[in-house]
Design a protein around this motif. Structure first.
Motif, PDB file in Angstrom:
ATOM      1  N   PRO A 113       0.831  -1.211   0.000  1.00  0.00           N
ATOM      2  CA  PRO A 113       0.000   0.000   0.000  1.00  0.00           C
ATOM      3  C   PRO A 113       0.860   1.253   0.000  1.00  0.00           C
ATOM      4  O   PRO A 113       2.065   1.210   0.271  1.00  0.00           O
ATOM      5  CB  PRO A 113      -0.794  -0.130   1.302  1.00  0.00           C
ATOM      6  N   ALA A 117       0.897   8.700  -5.483  1.00  0.00           N
ATOM      7  CA  ALA A 117      -0.341   9.138  -6.124  1.00  0.00           C
ATOM      8  C   ALA A 117      -0.033   9.690  -7.506  1.00  0.00           C
ATOM      9  O   ALA A 117       0.931  10.437  -7.697  1.00  0.00           O
ATOM     10  CB  ALA A 117      -1.027  10.192  -5.266  1.00  0.00           C
ATOM     11  N   LEU A 153      -9.956   5.074  -7.584  1.00  0.00           N
ATOM     12  CA  LEU A 153      -8.546   4.824  -7.284  1.00  0.00           C
ATOM     13  C   LEU A 153      -8.138   3.488  -7.877  1.00  0.00           C
ATOM     14  O   LEU A 153      -8.755   2.456  -7.597  1.00  0.00           O
ATOM     15  CB  LEU A 153      -8.325   4.812  -5.777  1.00  0.00           C
ATOM     16  N   GLU A 155      -4.931   1.217  -7.830  1.00  0.00           N
ATOM     17  CA  GLU A 155      -3.587   0.888  -7.355  1.00  0.00           C
ATOM     18  C   GLU A 155      -3.006  -0.157  -8.302  1.00  0.00           C
ATOM     19  O   GLU A 155      -3.602  -1.211  -8.509  1.00  0.00           O
ATOM     20  CB  GLU A 155      -3.634   0.368  -5.931  1.00  0.00           C
ATOM     21  N   ARG A 178       5.062   0.874  -9.625  1.00  0.00           N
ATOM     22  CA  ARG A 178       3.972   0.872  -8.644  1.00  0.00           C
ATOM     23  C   ARG A 178       3.388   2.276  -8.576  1.00  0.00           C
ATOM     24  O   ARG A 178       4.137   3.257  -8.532  1.00  0.00           O
ATOM     25  CB  ARG A 178       4.469   0.473  -7.247  1.00  0.00           C
ATOM     26  N   SER A 180      -0.527   4.740  -7.579  1.00  0.00           N
ATOM     27  CA  SER A 180      -1.937   4.856  -7.212  1.00  0.00           C
ATOM     28  C   SER A 180      -2.566   5.912  -8.116  1.00  0.00           C
ATOM     29  O   SER A 180      -2.409   7.117  -7.891  1.00  0.00           O
ATOM     30  CB  SER A 180      -2.078   5.256  -5.741  1.00  0.00           C
TER      31      SER A 180
END
Length: 284
Positions: A113, A117, A153, A155, A178, A180
Motif C-alpha cells: 500500500p 499518487a 482509485l 492501485e 507501482r 496509485s
C-alpha cells in the motif's frame, strides 16, 4: 551486477511478504470468534487430511518429511507465498461468486500500500530507459449500471521485464512500476508502463522443494496487478494477463480467467496499447 545478485531469494522474498502481511492485514480476532464455524472448518480440514493418509497409506517417513517441510516453510517465511499460490484462488472464487461486475482474482504476496499518487493520465514510476515493451493501458471505471465513477482509485503494481518486483527483489527503486492512479471525473484513466515478463516464484526455499518433489513448474504468466476502489462500491482486486503469453494455460497459481486476458495492439507512437474497462458492484 550479476544475475545472481538481482535474483530474489526465497528467504528475502518470504521475509518481505510475511512482514508485509503482518503489517497490512487484520490479525486473527480473539473476541467474538464463532466457535461453531471454527470447529466445522478445522474438523473438515483435519478429516480431509486423515482421509488422504488412509487412502494413500502414508508412512512414518513421509509423515516426518511433511513435518520437517512444514517447519521449514515457516522458517523460510514462505507461508504467504504458499497460501497465495496454491490456496488463495479458491478463496477468491468463493468470495467473488456473487459479483456482477468485473472479474477479480488473487492479490498475491507482492502488494504494497501507499504507492505514489498519480493523475488520471500518468506514467508509472520507472527507471530511465526501463527495459520492456512500452504499454499504454487505458479505460474507464463505472458501476455495473454504467454510471461513471469519477475519482476511482486504481492501485497498480507489476513485475519488470526481468520478472522482478520492487521491494521484493534487490536493485530496484522502492516504487518501481507501482502507483496509485486517480481516475478523472468520468472515471477514465490512461497509464503508460511497460509490459511485464512471466516469472518464476522463488524456488530455492520450501515452496521450491515442493515444486521439485512433485514435478511441477514454478511459472506465472505476465500480468498487471490492480486494486480498484470507489466509496460506496465493492473494491476489486484483479490481475490482467496477455493473450498468447506463456503459462496462460498452466499458471502455477491457477489465477487466470478468460475475462482477464488483454489483447494489446500496436500503438501509433511505438509499443502497444490496450483498453480495459472496470465495472464495480455497489455495496449491498
Amino acid at each position: 551486477m550479476s544475475d545472481t545478485a538481482l535474483t530474489p531469494t526465497a528467504a528475502a522474498s518470504g521475509a518481505s511478504a510475511t512482514e508485509r502481511f503482518l503489517t497490512d492485514k487484520t490479525s486473527l480476532p480473539t473476541e467474538g470468534t464463532d466457535t461453531a464455524r471454527v470447529n466445522t472448518l478445522a474438523t473438515e480440514v483435519l478429516t480431509a487430511v486423515h482421509d488422504v493418509i488412509r487412502r494413500h497409506r502414508v508412512t512414518y517417513d513421509e509423515y516426518n518429511a511433511l513435518k520437517a517441510w512444514l517447519i521449514a516453510v515457516g522458517q523460510d517465511g514462505e507461508w504467504p507465498l504458499f497460501l497465495d499460490v496454491w490456496v488463495e484462488h479458491v478463496v477468491e472464487e468463493v468470495a467473488g461468486a456473487a459479483r456482477e461486475g468485473s472479474k477479480g482474482t488473487i492479490e498475491g504476496p507482492y502488494y504494497v500500500p501507499g504507492a505514489p499518487a498519480l493523475p488520471a493520465t500518468a506514467t508509472l514510476p520507472m527507471r530511465e530507459n526501463e527495459p520492456g515493451t512500452p504499454l499504454l493501458f487505458q479505460g474507464q471505471v463505472t458501476g455495473v449500471s454504467g454510471e461513471p465513477l469519477g475519482g476511482a482509485l486504481l492501485e497498480m503494481w507489476q513485475a519488470d521485464d526481468d520478472g522482478l518486483y520492487a521491494q521484493f527483489a534487490p536493485g530496484l527503486p522502492e516504487w518501481n512500476l507501482r502507483g496509485s492512479v486517480v481516475a478523472d471525473a468520468e472515471g477514465r484513466f490512461a497509464v503508460t508502463t511497460v509490459e511485464p515478463a512471466p516469472y518464476q516464484i522463488p524456488t530455492d526455499g520450501s515452496c521450491g522443494r515442493l515444486i521439485a518433489a512433485a514435478g511441477w513448474h514454478a511459472w506465472r504468466p505476465a500480468h498487471l496487478h490492480l486494486k480498484v476502489s470507489v466509496p460506496g462500491y465493492e473494491p476489486l482486486t484483479t490481475q490482467l494477463y496477455f493473450k498468447g503469453g506463456e503459462h496462460i494455460q498452466d499458471d502455477v497459481a491457477s489465477a487466470v480467467k478468460p475475462e482477464l486476458v488483454l489483447d494489446p495492439r500496436p500503438a501509433s507512437g511505438g509499443g502497444n496499447e490496450v483498453v480495459y474497462d472496470f465495472a464495480l458492484d455497489p455495496v449491498s
